[in-house]
Design an enzyme around this catalytic site. Structure first.
Site, mmCIF file in Angstrom:
data_model
loop_
_atom_site.group_PDB
_atom_site.id
_atom_site.type_symbol
_atom_site.label_atom_id
_atom_site.label_comp_id
_atom_site.label_asym_id
_atom_site.label_seq_id
_atom_site.Cartn_x
_atom_site.Cartn_y
_atom_site.Cartn_z
ATOM 1 N N HIS A 269 0.915 -1.142 -0.080
ATOM 2 C CA HIS A 269 0.124 0.207 0.048
ATOM 3 C C HIS A 269 1.028 1.229 -0.135
ATOM 4 O O HIS A 269 1.899 1.066 0.673
ATOM 5 C CB HIS A 269 -0.994 0.066 1.415
ATOM 6 C CG HIS A 269 -2.184 0.854 1.221
ATOM 7 N ND1 HIS A 269 -1.873 2.293 1.418
ATOM 8 C CD2 HIS A 269 -3.313 0.926 0.544
ATOM 9 C CE1 HIS A 269 -3.043 2.904 1.213
ATOM 10 N NE2 HIS A 269 -3.752 2.003 0.696
ATOM 11 N N ASP A 327 -7.787 -5.430 0.240
ATOM 12 C CA ASP A 327 -8.671 -6.280 -0.766
ATOM 13 C C ASP A 327 -7.953 -7.702 -0.875
ATOM 14 O O ASP A 327 -8.590 -8.632 -1.514
ATOM 15 C CB ASP A 327 -8.109 -5.902 -2.227
ATOM 16 C CG ASP A 327 -8.383 -4.444 -2.428
ATOM 17 O OD1 ASP A 327 -9.750 -4.186 -2.080
ATOM 18 O OD2 ASP A 327 -7.852 -3.408 -2.981
#
Ligand code: CMC
Length: 393
Positions: A269, A327
């Site tokens: 991320h 996710d």
């Protein structure tokens, strides 16, 4: 030429001031309007989160009831929309349909395209929050060749959505409360995430004074990419491709190989250099849903758990601070509920709509707001003389 700061990917540029969402990526903290995501996800519901996003405070019971009612009143879409759908091939990706349909709302609701009017801005916001589930369910129904199911407004927001997706005419349909609660939580976790690519897209589109429906359509288009919202679809496809826990090591090696473009989808991320707090909640929710459904040995979950364990112990992932993101686990839960992978990013868009809208409204209400207009470092040819086509080569 020009004295501009070169910051590709805007890794160190703050594009705005905002009061909505706070992230501490090193500590793995996420707050909506000051409230920890864990507490909201555990104790709140999605429409309460929407209220918090839009108004900055948690609603009282009366405010919540009024808000739920106001959203519910706008769940229907114009009947003309039905015909709009017929123009798409059945195999159209539902995200393609969402970009088009949400943009098209501006052609149906001229009144709420007046962004100088506070009331109309709020009506546009409520309309989008209310109509996203209806449009998303229609996109799904269209793709599988089933008739559209109309909203049933005595149900809560998420149960209503599940019904529009999975009910068929003339048959009794009871919403599974385990699914409704888990999906509502998934919506809460995706509601906002400060100035990510799609939110920045919405702000940039909105900075020119474009109408809110068009701005949200721009956000949906940006979200579609596999480095952003498309990662939930990509993550599940990857888990399916890996197939069994014995294959995990091979894929981890592929992800580490400099000469192989393969990345572990659902890992890494831009902001979190620690465990994504949403991933933790998502992981717990996934285990809960599968357990409540009596699914003991889901092969995808086994692969996911194994992959996470191997990657978290691996030098490469430790050094680069790559942790599972939201996710990584959401796809397994969505699949268990019966959603096809092509709908995963649509569900993300549905949930993120409120964040986009809150950020858009905050920008419009900010007196220092200017049109977004980044500069560049020009690296093309110097000035040169034009050569008429007859004199070339
Ligand atoms: N697997 C293997 N290596 C990775 C991964 C990964 N998933 N992610 C980053 N790296 C490596 C990358 O190769 C680079 O290595 P090096 O420094 O040797 O070149 C280093 O880690 C830094 O990566 P980056 O691409 O420069 O970092 P970024 O901040 O630009 O990218 C990211 C962040 C999320 C796009 C990236 O981690 C990624 O592509 N992850 C997979 C896709 C994904 O799961 N996206 C969902 C993000 S969360 C939800 C959302 O935003 O919608």
């Amino acid at each position: 030429t020009g004295m501009f700061t070169f910051d590709p990917g805007f890794t160190s540029t703050a594009s705005c001031e905002s009061k909505i969402t706070y992230i501490d990526g090193d500590a793995g903290v996420l707050l909506y309007r000051g409230y920890p995501i864990e507490q909201i996800a555990e104790q709140g519901d999605f429409l309460e989160t929407c209220y918090l996003m839009l108004f900055g405070e948690l609603p009282t019971p009366a405010q919540k009831a009024d808000f739920d009612y106001r959203v519910t009143r706008h769940t229907m879409v114009h009947d003309q929309m039905n015909r709009f759908f017929q123009g798409f091939r059945r195999d159209a990706h539902p995200m393609a349909i969402m970009v088009a349909c949400v943009g098209a709302l501006s052609a149906f609701y001229h009144d709420s395209t007046d962004i100088s009017d506070d009331k109309q801005r709020m009506i546009a916001s409520l309309r989008m929050i209310a109509k996203m589930p209806t449009l998303a369910a229609m996109a799904y129904k269209y793709s599988i060749g089933q008739p559209f199911v109309y909203p049933k407004n005595d149900l809560d927001y998420t149960s209503n959505f599940l019904r529009m997706c999975f009910a068929v005419p003339c048959e009794e349909f009871v919403v599974n409360p385990i699914y409704a609660r888990a999906l509502d939580r998934i919506f809460i976790l995706h509601a906002d995430h400060e100035q990510n690519a799609s939110t920045s897209t919405v702000r940039l589109a909105g900075s020119s004074g474009a109408n809110p429906f068009a701005c949200i359509a721009a956000g949906i288009a940006c979200l579609w990419g596999p480095a952003h919202g498309g990662a939930n679809e990509a993550a599940l496809k990857m888990l399916e491709e890996i197939g069994t826990p014995d294959n995990v090591a091979k894929y981890v090696a592929k992800a580490k190989d400099k000469n192989d473009p393969f990345r572990l989808m659902g890992f890494g991320h831009r902001v979190y250099k620690n465990y994504d707090p949403r991933a933790r909640i998502m992981q717990k929710t996934t285990h809960e849903v599968l357990a409540q459904l009596g699914i003991k040995d889901d092969p995808l979950l086994e692969v996911a758990v194994q992959l996470e364990q191997i990657a978290l112990k691996d030098e490469y992932f430790i050094e680069k601070k790559l942790y599972p993101n939201i996710d990584f686990y959401s796809g397994i839960t969505l699949k268990a509920m019966g959603f096809p992978t092509s709908m995963f990013t649509v569900l993300f868009a549905l949930a993120r709509t409120v964040g986009w809208i809150a950020q858009w409204a905050e920008m419009i209400e900010d007196p220092s707001q200017k049109i977004g207009r980044p500069r560049q470092l020009y690296i093309g040819p110097d000035k040169r003389e034009y050569v008429p086509i007859g004199n070339r080569g």
